[in-house]
Scaffold this motif. Structure first.
Motif, PDB file in Angstrom:
ATOM      1  N   ASP A  38       0.831  -1.203   0.000  1.00 37.41           N
ATOM      2  CA  ASP A  38       0.000   0.000   0.000  1.00 37.41           C
ATOM      3  C   ASP A  38       0.868   1.257   0.000  1.00 37.41           C
ATOM      4  OD1 ASP A  38      -2.281  -1.540   0.023  1.00 37.41           O
ATOM      5  OD2 ASP A  38      -2.634  -1.350   2.187  1.00 37.41           O
ATOM      6  N   ALA A  39       1.931   1.239   0.812  1.00 42.06           N
ATOM      7  CA  ALA A  39       2.820   2.404   0.879  1.00 42.06           C
ATOM      8  C   ALA A  39       3.512   2.632  -0.457  1.00 42.06           C
ATOM      9  CB  ALA A  39       3.862   2.203   1.982  1.00 42.06           C
ATOM     10  N   LEU A  40       3.955   1.561  -1.091  1.00 39.04           N
ATOM     11  CA  LEU A  40       4.649   1.670  -2.373  1.00 39.04           C
ATOM     12  C   LEU A  40       3.716   2.124  -3.494  1.00 39.04           C
ATOM     13  CD1 LEU A  40       6.820  -1.541  -2.057  1.00 39.04           C
ATOM     14  CD2 LEU A  40       7.716   0.781  -2.319  1.00 39.04           C
ATOM     15  N   ALA A  41       2.422   1.898  -3.315  1.00 36.09           N
ATOM     16  CA  ALA A  41       1.458   2.298  -4.344  1.00 36.09           C
ATOM     17  C   ALA A  41       1.249   3.812  -4.373  1.00 36.09           C
ATOM     18  CB  ALA A  41       0.120   1.597  -4.108  1.00 36.09           C
ATOM     19  N   VAL A  42       1.567   4.489  -3.267  1.00 30.40           N
ATOM     20  CA  VAL A  42       1.299   5.929  -3.198  1.00 30.40           C
ATOM     21  C   VAL A  42       2.543   6.780  -2.979  1.00 30.40           C
ATOM     22  CG1 VAL A  42      -1.042   5.541  -2.346  1.00 30.40           C
ATOM     23  CG2 VAL A  42       0.822   5.831  -0.705  1.00 30.40           C
ATOM     24  N   GLN A  43       3.703   6.129  -2.745  1.00 31.13           N
ATOM     25  CA  GLN A  43       4.881   6.905  -2.401  1.00 31.13           C
ATOM     26  C   GLN A  43       6.130   6.355  -3.082  1.00 31.13           C
ATOM     27  OE1 GLN A  43       5.193   9.759  -0.453  1.00 31.13           O
ATOM     28  NE2 GLN A  43       7.219   9.651  -1.379  1.00 31.13           N
ATOM     29  N   ALA A  64       9.700  -9.535  -5.618  1.00 26.65           N
ATOM     30  CA  ALA A  64       9.390  -9.933  -6.995  1.00 26.65           C
ATOM     31  C   ALA A  64       8.300  -9.048  -7.579  1.00 26.65           C
ATOM     32  CB  ALA A  64       8.956 -11.397  -7.025  1.00 26.65           C
ATOM     33  N   GLU A  65       7.299  -8.716  -6.760  1.00 28.57           N
ATOM     34  CA  GLU A  65       6.212  -7.847  -7.215  1.00 28.57           C
ATOM     35  C   GLU A  65       6.737  -6.452  -7.546  1.00 28.57           C
ATOM     36  OE1 GLU A  65       2.129  -5.889  -5.360  1.00 28.57           O
ATOM     37  OE2 GLU A  65       2.996  -7.677  -4.435  1.00 28.57           O
ATOM     38  N   ILE A  66       7.638  -5.939  -6.708  1.00 28.67           N
ATOM     39  CA  ILE A  66       8.232  -4.624  -6.940  1.00 28.67           C
ATOM     40  C   ILE A  66       8.957  -4.596  -8.276  1.00 28.67           C
ATOM     41  CG2 ILE A  66      10.093  -3.076  -6.174  1.00 28.67           C
ATOM     42  CD1 ILE A  66       9.359  -3.856  -3.286  1.00 28.67           C
ATOM     43  N   ARG A  67       9.771  -5.614  -8.524  1.00 27.94           N
ATOM     44  CA  ARG A  67      10.556  -5.632  -9.760  1.00 27.94           C
ATOM     45  C   ARG A  67       9.679  -5.901 -10.981  1.00 27.94           C
ATOM     46  NH1 ARG A  67      13.752  -2.601  -7.434  1.00 27.94           N
ATOM     47  NH2 ARG A  67      15.647  -3.409  -6.439  1.00 27.94           N
ATOM     48  N   SER A  68       8.616  -6.685 -10.805  1.00 31.06           N
ATOM     49  CA  SER A  68       7.736  -6.969 -11.945  1.00 31.06           C
ATOM     50  C   SER A  68       7.026  -5.712 -12.432  1.00 31.06           C
ATOM     51  CB  SER A  68       6.698  -8.035 -11.568  1.00 31.06           C
ATOM     52  OG  SER A  68       5.744  -7.518 -10.653  1.00 31.06           O
ATOM     53  N   LYS A  69       6.892  -4.735 -11.539  1.00 38.57           N
ATOM     54  CA  LYS A  69       6.246  -3.473 -11.902  1.00 38.57           C
ATOM     55  C   LYS A  69       7.240  -2.471 -12.465  1.00 38.57           C
ATOM     56  CE  LYS A  69       2.464  -3.894  -8.572  1.00 38.57           C
ATOM     57  NZ  LYS A  69       1.822  -3.322  -7.353  1.00 38.57           N
ATOM     58  N   GLY A  70       8.502  -2.878 -12.562  1.00 40.39           N
ATOM     59  CA  GLY A  70       9.519  -2.010 -13.134  1.00 40.39           C
ATOM     60  C   GLY A  70      10.103  -1.003 -12.170  1.00 40.39           C
ATOM     61  N   LEU A  71       9.801  -1.137 -10.893  1.00 37.81           N
ATOM     62  CA  LEU A  71      10.323  -0.215  -9.889  1.00 37.81           C
ATOM     63  C   LEU A  71      11.804  -0.501  -9.650  1.00 37.81           C
ATOM     64  CD1 LEU A  71       9.279   2.058  -8.013  1.00 37.81           C
ATOM     65  CD2 LEU A  71       9.021   0.306  -6.239  1.00 37.81           C
ATOM     66  N   GLN A  72      12.635   0.513  -9.842  1.00 39.66           N
ATOM     67  CA  GLN A  72      14.079   0.343  -9.755  1.00 39.66           C
ATOM     68  C   GLN A  72      14.670   0.784  -8.419  1.00 39.66           C
ATOM     69  OE1 GLN A  72      15.821  -1.231 -12.242  1.00 39.66           O
ATOM     70  NE2 GLN A  72      13.746  -1.553 -13.018  1.00 39.66           N
ATOM     71  N   THR A  73      13.832   1.087  -7.445  1.00 39.26           N
ATOM     72  CA  THR A  73      14.310   1.519  -6.133  1.00 39.26           C
ATOM     73  C   THR A  73      15.269   0.495  -5.542  1.00 39.26           C
ATOM     74  OG1 THR A  73      12.169   2.579  -5.761  1.00 39.26           O
ATOM     75  CG2 THR A  73      13.587   2.249  -3.837  1.00 39.26           C
ATOM     76  N   PRO A  74      16.446   0.925  -5.049  1.00 37.50           N
ATOM     77  CA  PRO A  74      17.372  -0.022  -4.419  1.00 37.50           C
ATOM     78  C   PRO A  74      16.725  -0.730  -3.231  1.00 37.50           C
ATOM     79  CG  PRO A  74      18.439   2.090  -4.793  1.00 37.50           C
ATOM     80  CD  PRO A  74      16.988   2.291  -5.078  1.00 37.50           C
ATOM     81  N   VAL A  75      16.970  -2.034  -3.126  1.00 33.53           N
ATOM     82  CA  VAL A  75      16.411  -2.835  -2.035  1.00 33.53           C
ATOM     83  C   VAL A  75      17.542  -3.514  -1.271  1.00 33.53           C
ATOM     84  CG1 VAL A  75      14.954  -4.805  -1.418  1.00 33.53           C
ATOM     85  CG2 VAL A  75      14.244  -3.266  -3.270  1.00 33.53           C
ATOM     86  N   ASP A  92      18.916 -12.810  -6.965  1.00 34.01           N
ATOM     87  CA  ASP A  92      18.288 -13.185  -8.234  1.00 34.01           C
ATOM     88  C   ASP A  92      16.859 -12.645  -8.353  1.00 34.01           C
ATOM     89  OD1 ASP A  92      20.490 -14.452  -9.252  1.00 34.01           O
ATOM     90  OD2 ASP A  92      19.831 -16.489  -8.750  1.00 34.01           O
ATOM     91  N   THR A  93      16.211 -12.442  -7.203  1.00 33.53           N
ATOM     92  CA  THR A  93      14.844 -11.922  -7.222  1.00 33.53           C
ATOM     93  C   THR A  93      14.831 -10.416  -7.463  1.00 33.53           C
ATOM     94  OG1 THR A  93      14.158 -13.669  -5.685  1.00 33.53           O
ATOM     95  CG2 THR A  93      12.665 -11.809  -5.915  1.00 33.53           C
ATOM     96  N   GLY A  94      15.987  -9.774  -7.230  1.00 34.67           N
ATOM     97  CA  GLY A  94      16.055  -8.342  -7.509  1.00 34.67           C
ATOM     98  C   GLY A  94      16.616  -7.479  -6.407  1.00 34.67           C
TER      99      GLY A  94
END
Length: 226
Positions: A38-43, A64-75, A92-94
């Motif tokens: 939810d936080a990532l969806a708005v910020q 995996a969900e973050i990377r599948s959406k193309g979000l490049q934020t460092p994790v 490997d997951t991102g």
């Protein structure tokens, strides 16, 4: 910078949030996969610190969900799993980096700084604009080699501006990066801190400019201002 911490263990979460807050970062803390999504969806975030074992699912699935959406934020993954296979799975997951619990907070901060530098496209350990230099590690600022006393929030604002010289940041951009969900402020707060920074950096070869209706940027003049 604004950081998302995803950690369900109370004492660990409090310690991580406290460490980044003391450095002047805005921090949002989520304890579940659903809350994090939810936080990532708005910020937008400069960095995500992610635990793997969450009460409502796996941090790997969130990653995996973050990377599948193309979000490049460092994790940066934080976990008690120390096996090589777990590290390989995370990378490997991102994930961009991996730190095993228990950890030294100095290492956590150093790894976070490295990821933030990479995000800004900087290979050096300091940030500079003209004769203004900011050391993210010590949180020290110098002007022509002389120390400048800034508050924690002023340093955080300068770090945002100096990290991307010439970029125009709207008030909304700066508010998003300086304040978390639980510590929001109005646009006048940005004007206040910009004004204070200008006074303390008077005479610098780097100038904080206001672009009416657009926002603020830091630019380097050809010669120091009188």
């Amino acid at each position: 910078m604004r950081i998302l911490v995803v950690e369900d263990t109370e004492d660990v979460g409090e310690a991580v949030v406290g460490a980044f807050t003391r450095l002047g970062h805005a921090v949002d803390w989520q304890k579940t996969r659903a809350g994090s999504a939810d936080a990532l969806a708005v910020q937008d975030y400069a960095l995500i610190v992610l635990d793997i074992n969450l009460p409502d699912g796996s941090g790997f699935d969130l990653l995996a969900e973050i990377r599948s959406k193309g979000l490049q934020t460092p994790v940066l993954v934080l976990t008690a799993r120390a096996l090589v296979d777990d590290r390989v799975d995370a990378l490997d997951t991102g994930a961009d980096d991996y730190l095993v619990k228990p950890f030294d907070f100095r290492e956590l901060e150093a790894r976070a700084r490295a990821l933030l530098r990479r995000r800004q496209g900087s290979a050096t350990t300091t940030l500079s604009a003209g004769n203004v230099v900011l050391d993210p590690r010590s949180r020290a600022v110098t002007l022509d080699g002389r120390p400048v006393e800034l508050t924690r929030r002023e340093i955080a604002l300068l770090e945002i501006l100096i990290g991307q010289p010439d970029r125009v940041f709207s008030k909304s951009d700066l508010l998003d990066q300086l304040y978390g969900f639980e510590n929001e402020a109005g646009p006048n707060a940005i004007e206040l801190y910009i004004g204070r920074l200008r006074k303390k950096l008077a005479g610098a070869s780097a100038e904080i400019r206001t672009l009416r209706g657009m926002g603020y940027q830091i630019v380097v003049n050809k010669a120091p201002r009188a």
